[in-house]
Design a protein around this motif. Structure first.
Motif, PDB file in Angstrom:
ATOM      1  N   GLU A  85       0.831  -1.209   0.000  1.00 20.34           N
ATOM      2  CA  GLU A  85       0.000   0.000   0.000  1.00 20.34           C
ATOM      3  C   GLU A  85       0.864   1.257   0.000  1.00 20.34           C
ATOM      4  OE1 GLU A  85      -3.626   1.985   2.615  1.00 20.34           O
ATOM      5  OE2 GLU A  85      -2.919  -0.045   3.041  1.00 20.34           O
ATOM      6  N   GLY A 135      -0.925  -1.061  -5.584  1.00 20.14           N
ATOM      7  CA  GLY A 135      -2.310  -1.280  -5.971  1.00 20.14           C
ATOM      8  C   GLY A 135      -3.103  -1.996  -4.894  1.00 20.14           C
ATOM      9  N   GLU A 136      -4.400  -1.683  -4.848  1.00 23.24           N
ATOM     10  CA  GLU A 136      -5.249  -2.275  -3.827  1.00 23.24           C
ATOM     11  C   GLU A 136      -5.370  -3.785  -3.985  1.00 23.24           C
ATOM     12  OE1 GLU A 136      -9.019  -0.395  -3.775  1.00 23.24           O
ATOM     13  OE2 GLU A 136      -8.252   1.576  -3.182  1.00 23.24           O
ATOM     14  N   ASP A 137      -5.367  -4.279  -5.227  1.00 20.44           N
ATOM     15  CA  ASP A 137      -5.518  -5.726  -5.425  1.00 20.44           C
ATOM     16  C   ASP A 137      -4.335  -6.487  -4.855  1.00 20.44           C
ATOM     17  OD1 ASP A 137      -3.898  -4.581  -7.299  1.00 20.44           O
ATOM     18  OD2 ASP A 137      -4.812  -5.557  -9.029  1.00 20.44           O
ATOM     19  N   SER A 146      -2.304  -5.368  -2.364  1.00 22.01           N
ATOM     20  CA  SER A 146      -2.388  -5.234  -0.909  1.00 22.01           C
ATOM     21  C   SER A 146      -3.453  -6.161  -0.336  1.00 22.01           C
ATOM     22  CB  SER A 146      -2.692  -3.772  -0.543  1.00 22.01           C
ATOM     23  OG  SER A 146      -2.837  -3.629   0.851  1.00 22.01           O
ATOM     24  N   MET A 147      -4.594  -6.232  -0.996  1.00 21.21           N
ATOM     25  CA  MET A 147      -5.676  -7.083  -0.507  1.00 21.21           C
ATOM     26  C   MET A 147      -5.298  -8.557  -0.590  1.00 21.21           C
ATOM     27  SD  MET A 147      -9.665  -7.151  -1.749  1.00 21.21           S
ATOM     28  CE  MET A 147      -9.782  -5.394  -1.371  1.00 21.21           C
TER      29      MET A 147
END
Length: 434
Positions: free
Chosen positions: A119, A124-126, A128-129
């Motif tokens: 993050e 990117g959020e994908d 990190s998720m």
């Protein structure tokens, strides 16, 4: 300093804080100087976070309050053609998987910490998720299917066999069964008031079962330090990963014998009658005859020739490329366009040139790759080590720690096979160009 400089500084601070935290987690008491450094870095990290947050808020406010430009007042004229926004350079395909690996290394293998690093570095959020929802097990961190597909797609140009049109087929619970017609239908003309003959076809199955492929990819730690400083290195890591997997896949799908945990390659699938000893290639006519024999193996078996193609060693390719007729013209000029006798051709070092009793033989493969399948479960596992050893291309044992490298391990599962074994021909004992 702009906002990107501040983000890079924050990422560098985080790397140092994680190093100090790792020391303490390993049971090493921090010195007074290290504790003071930790407090200073933490304060600076918080200060940078607040500054970055304010700058991001200012950017959002500026975007919300933006007004259309009066083109006439800018000297462009009311009827000037519109100026369209230029798209950003797209991210390197597969970069998100490389980012997962880089963040995992920086976090010392702790997925939750890696998610925070991803993050902070803007991966990117994908990414990190995916890391926040993973837990490191014995096999590493599981890459989500949507990200793993990017790497699998990149293997198509990286793998000689895949690039010739082999079909991908999903493995359900590690297995797949693909039916195939094994016997022809009975068809005939009939007279008046005669029974129509029964039309029957016999069937067989191509059974694929998941074989585990583990690739070790050494990455220089200097390169990883550049990633911490905000330098985009994901493309390099992706190229190394796909190159390593693609090379090992080619060896498996061409010459592995299916024993133990290995897939069964073209050589082992081919019928004995379709393995043809090559001539000494002392004349052009002999070369032509040999190549035509391979093609006729498929044509004579009524192969549908959905996506036929050639695979050979670079030595053999160069021999054919150098052939000249009596007028000095290239015999196979189409090689420059990647074709041989009207069919695509690929070369790979995964086909040896040291076979046979004399250690100077090779092989040429001609197959209908549209009739071949790669069964895949669509998942990847990534893990890393800074202390492990590995063997280089020459078989030498290399210490990652001594070389200041980090080994990225990628694990995937797949299998290979043709629907019809008659769709494969092999020229053996090829000494051309030795």
């Amino acid at each position: 300093m702009d906002i990107n400089d501040l983000r890079r500084e924050r990422a560098t601070i985080n790397t140092r804080v994680q190093e100090l935290a790792a020391l303490e987690a390993a049971g090493t008491a921090l010195t007074a100087e290290q504790l003071a450094e930790f407090d200073q870095l933490s304060a600076r990290f918080a200060e940078l976070g607040a500054t970055i947050s304010r700058m991001e808020q200012a950017e959002r406010m500026a975007a919300a309050a933006a007004q259309p430009v009066d083109r006439a007042s800018q000297g462009q004229g009311a009827n000037a053609p519109p100026a369209y926004a230029q798209p950003r350079t797209p991210a390197v395909p597969g970069a998100r998987v490389a980012s997962m690996a880089i963040a995992l290394i920086a976090a010392g293998g702790i997925p939750s910490v890696a998610a925070g690093i991803a993050e902070q570095r803007g991966y990117g959020e994908d990414v990190s998720m995916a890391l926040s929802q993973s837990s490191a097990g014995a096999g590493g961190v599981l890459v989500p299917v949507n990200l793993a597909k990017e790497i699998i797609e990149l293997l198509r140009p990286a793998s000689t066999v895949r690039s010739l049109g082999v079909r991908s087929y999903p493995l359900m619970n590690g297995n797949a069964t693909i039916p195939r017609i094994n016997g022809g239908a009975v068809v005939g003309y009939v007279g008046v008031d005669s029974d129509i003959p029964a039309t029957e076809q016999s069937f067989d199955d191509l059974k694929l079962s998941a074989k585990k492929l583990a690739a070790l990819v050494p990455v220089g730690n200097d390169l990883l330090r550049n990633a911490a400083a905000g330098v985009a290195v994901e493309g390099i890591v992706v190229a190394d990963i796909t190159g390593a997997i693609g090379a090992r896949e080619d060896k498996a799908f061409i010459r592995d014998n299916g024993s133990g945990d290995l897939p069964k390659g073209l050589l082992s699938w081919a019928l004995s009658g379709n393995k043809i000893p090559a001539s000494d290639a002392s004349t052009l006519q002999k070369v032509e005859t040999d190549l035509n024999k391979a093609i006729l193996c498929l044509e004579g078996a009524n192969s549908r020739l959905l996506a036929p193609g050639w695979i050979m060693a670079p030595r053999t390719f160069r021999f054919l490329e150098a052939l000249r007729d009596g007028n000095g013209n290239k015999v196979y000029s189409e090689l420059a366009q990647g074709m041989l006798k009207g069919y695509p051709i690929r070369r790979t070092t995964q086909i040896p040139v040291n076979l046979g009793s004399g250690g100077d033989e090779s092989e040429i493969y001609f197959a209908d790759f549209g009739d071949c399948f790669i069964g895949e479960d669509g998942t990847l596992m990534i893990d890393y080590s800074k202390e492990a050893t590995y063997k280089d291309d020459e078989g030498n044992v290399v210490s990652a720690f001594q070389r200041d490298q980090t080994l990225i391990r990628v694990i995937t599962h797949h299998d290979f096979g043709p629907r019809h074994v008659e769709s494969i021909a092999v020229l053996t004992a090829v000494k051309w160009g030795k």
